[in-house]
Design a protein around this motif. Sequence first.
Motif, PDB file in Angstrom:
ATOM      1  N   GLU A   1      -8.075  -1.021   2.895  1.00 38.51           N
ATOM      2  CA  GLU A   1      -8.140  -0.412   4.224  1.00 38.51           C
ATOM      3  C   GLU A   1      -9.535   0.174   4.411  1.00 38.51           C
TER       4      GLU A   1
ATOM      5  N   LEU B   1      -7.217   4.265  -0.565  1.00 33.61           N
ATOM      6  CA  LEU B   1      -6.893   3.297   0.480  1.00 33.61           C
ATOM      7  C   LEU B   1      -8.000   2.267   0.667  1.00 33.61           C
TER       8      LEU B   1
ATOM      9  N   PRO C   1      -9.824   4.134   6.474  1.00 35.63           N
ATOM     10  CA  PRO C   1      -8.537   4.800   6.244  1.00 35.63           C
ATOM     11  C   PRO C   1      -8.352   6.024   7.130  1.00 35.63           C
TER      12      PRO C   1
ATOM     13  N   VAL D   1       0.840  -1.192   0.000  1.00 36.70           N
ATOM     14  CA  VAL D   1       0.000   0.000   0.000  1.00 36.70           C
ATOM     15  C   VAL D   1       0.878   1.247   0.000  1.00 36.70           C
TER      16      VAL D   1
ATOM     17  N   CYS E   1       4.071   8.174   6.547  1.00 43.04           N
ATOM     18  CA  CYS E   1       3.221   7.113   7.077  1.00 43.04           C
ATOM     19  C   CYS E   1       3.686   6.751   8.484  1.00 43.04           C
TER      20      CYS E   1
END
Length: 198
Positions: A160, A155, A163, A103, A122
Motif C-alpha cells: 500500500e 502497510l 497508507p 493485509v 478497518c
Amino acid sequence: MRDNAELNAHELLLRLAGRLSDAQLWRFRDWLASGALPVLGRALPRALLHDRVGLTADEHALLRGIGADPALTSSVLGLAAVPDPAFTFVGEAADQAASGDPVGVVLGATLRGREGLGEVRCAWRHAADGRVHRVVLVTAVSDQHRLTGELQRMLRALGEHEPCVEVVAPDFELPPYHRAAVDVSELLCFGAADLATA
C-alpha cells in the motif's frame, strides 16, 4: 516541551486526514514518527498554503504549537468549522469480499493482544474519482505518532503505497472524517489495553 509539540503535530495531522493528500499525510506522519518535527514544522504550513487547505482556530493553535513559522502560520486560511469528508466509507471493499484480505490478516496477527492497544479496525474509503483506499483505525494509550509510523511502514511493505493510518487516543474526539470511517469499519482485532467505552 518536545512531547507536547509531538502531540500537537499528531493531533493536527489526524484532523487533516481527508483534507491533505494521502501522499503528503503519510510523509508528514513518517517524519513525525522519525523525530523530524522541525522539518514538519517548516513543510506543513507551506503545504497548507500551496493546497489552500484552511484550518479552524483550534487547528491554527496546534500548528503554532509545533513551532511552525508564525508568518506562514498566520497566512493559512481560516475555517469556521471542519468540513465534512468528501469521501464515502464502506466496511469492506468488493474485491476483498471475494478474495479475502491478506493485509488485514497480517495486521490482525501483528497487533492482536499488543500492549497499549485497544481496537484495530478497518474501513474502505471511496473517492469521487473511483479510487479506493484502506483506512486503518487504531486506539492506542500512548505513542500514537510512533505507532502510526510503524503501521505505515508495515502497510507500505505490504504494497500500500499511500497508507491511511489513523491512531487515536481513547479520549480523542473524532473529527467528521474519522467518525464516518469508524461508523462502517470492521473489527480486525483487539489489543491488550482495556479501553472499554461507556
